[in-house]
Write a protein that holds these residues in place. Structure first.
Motif, mmCIF file in Angstrom:
data_model
loop_
_atom_site.group_PDB
_atom_site.id
_atom_site.type_symbol
_atom_site.label_atom_id
_atom_site.label_comp_id
_atom_site.label_asym_id
_atom_site.label_seq_id
_atom_site.Cartn_x
_atom_site.Cartn_y
_atom_site.Cartn_z
ATOM 1 N N ARG A 47 1.010 -1.269 0.195
ATOM 2 C CA ARG A 47 -0.376 -0.164 -0.041
ATOM 3 C C ARG A 47 0.591 1.415 -0.362
ATOM 4 O O ARG A 47 -0.093 2.142 -0.869
ATOM 5 C CB ARG A 47 -1.055 -0.149 1.448
ATOM 6 N N ARG A 48 2.047 0.805 0.757
ATOM 7 C CA ARG A 48 2.787 2.435 0.898
ATOM 8 C C ARG A 48 3.510 2.969 -0.349
ATOM 9 O O ARG A 48 4.087 1.884 -1.733
ATOM 10 C CB ARG A 48 4.294 1.880 1.215
ATOM 11 N N PRO A 181 3.357 13.483 -3.518
ATOM 12 C CA PRO A 181 3.470 13.563 -2.182
ATOM 13 C C PRO A 181 2.742 13.664 -1.524
ATOM 14 O O PRO A 181 2.324 13.619 -0.029
ATOM 15 C CB PRO A 181 4.909 14.211 -1.707
ATOM 16 N N ALA A 182 1.722 14.477 -1.687
ATOM 17 C CA ALA A 182 0.662 15.834 -1.134
ATOM 18 C C ALA A 182 -1.024 14.129 -0.626
ATOM 19 O O ALA A 182 -1.301 13.655 -0.056
ATOM 20 C CB ALA A 182 -0.083 16.405 -1.882
ATOM 21 N N GLN A 183 -0.730 13.471 -1.800
ATOM 22 C CA GLN A 183 -1.757 12.439 -1.779
ATOM 23 C C GLN A 183 -1.218 11.940 -0.517
ATOM 24 O O GLN A 183 -2.133 10.584 -0.379
ATOM 25 C CB GLN A 183 -2.021 12.064 -3.085
ATOM 26 N N ALA A 185 0.560 11.959 1.984
ATOM 27 C CA ALA A 185 -0.201 12.502 3.444
ATOM 28 C C ALA A 185 -2.142 11.780 3.679
ATOM 29 O O ALA A 185 -1.723 11.989 4.771
ATOM 30 C CB ALA A 185 0.129 13.504 3.165
ATOM 31 N N ARG A 186 -2.685 12.802 2.731
ATOM 32 C CA ARG A 186 -3.845 12.327 2.624
ATOM 33 C C ARG A 186 -4.179 11.183 3.108
ATOM 34 O O ARG A 186 -4.657 10.740 3.219
ATOM 35 C CB ARG A 186 -4.532 13.323 1.465
ATOM 36 N N ALA A 187 -3.748 10.162 2.013
ATOM 37 C CA ALA A 187 -3.833 8.575 1.849
ATOM 38 C C ALA A 187 -3.527 7.600 2.795
ATOM 39 O O ALA A 187 -3.462 6.623 3.355
ATOM 40 C CB ALA A 187 -3.197 8.014 1.001
ATOM 41 N N ALA A 188 -2.259 8.429 3.986
ATOM 42 C CA ALA A 188 -1.700 7.495 5.092
ATOM 43 C C ALA A 188 -2.956 6.333 5.934
ATOM 44 O O ALA A 188 -3.503 7.063 6.042
ATOM 45 C CB ALA A 188 -0.793 7.798 5.747
#
Length: 188
Positions: A47-48, A181-183, A185-188
């Motif tokens: 997933r990472r 990168p912004a996604q 952070a949101r998807a983590a």
């Protein structure tokens, strides 16, 4: 989305697509339900840096909009040159609402949507006695493996198209959309 009333607890909830603004509540729920070691699991390696499969990330909410549960499915390839498949996880429900039917409703919804979107197979690592009631078994995973440590008897599959995993072998490979990168952070 349909409203569900869990038979055992009278918890009323709706299953909706996950939204970016759900991130903090989903992360807090996952921490409560799965603990701090959740990001070290083999499934996390797949997933990472990826986004969930399009249209296959869901949240269970109460009537006030609070997040009660979550499930996501991720695009993978089932082994070396194997068929496209989905990896389910994590499935989590607020620990205070365990056995309320929310997890079952999320599972049924996720399977139904995956089939509607014409996906052929779903794989996961989880408790066979729980996931068996949704049709998952280890019968089609004996020649497949996860990247990293996992318990073989917990590696399960559900074929949405009969025989699609026949002959599939090797280690699962992430194939989903890469996150910016912004996604991430949101998807983590």
């Amino acid at each position: 989305m349909p409203e569900h009333a869990a038979a055992r607890s009278l918890v009323s909830f709706n299953i909706t697509p996950e939204m970016p603004e759900d991130r903090a509540a989903r992360e807090a729920l996952l921490d409560r339900a799965m603990g701090p070691g959740r990001k070290r699991k083999s499934s996390e390696k797949l997933r990472r840096g990826r986004l969930p499969s399009g249209g296959l990330a869901f949240i269970a909410r109460d009537n006030n909009g609070s997040v009660l549960g979550t499930v996501r499915l991720w695009d993978v390839m089932a082994g070396d040159k194997g068929p496209a498949a989905l990896l389910l996880g994590p499935l989590a429900v607020d620990p205070a609402l365990k056995s309320s039917g929310i997890g079952s409703a999320l599972m049924q919804h996720a399977i139904s949507e995956a089939a509607r979107l014409r996906h052929k197979a779903i794989l996961l690592v989880g408790d066979a006695s729980y996931y068996g009631r949704f049709g998952f078994s280890a019968a089609r995973t004996s020649a497949l493996s996860m990247p990293g440590p996992y318990e073989r008897e917990r590696f399960l599959a559900l074929e949405l198209a009969e025989g699609v995993l026949s002959g599939a072998s090797g280690t699962l490979v992430a194939t989903g959309r890469k996150a910016k990168p912004a996604q991430v952070a949101r998807a983590a």
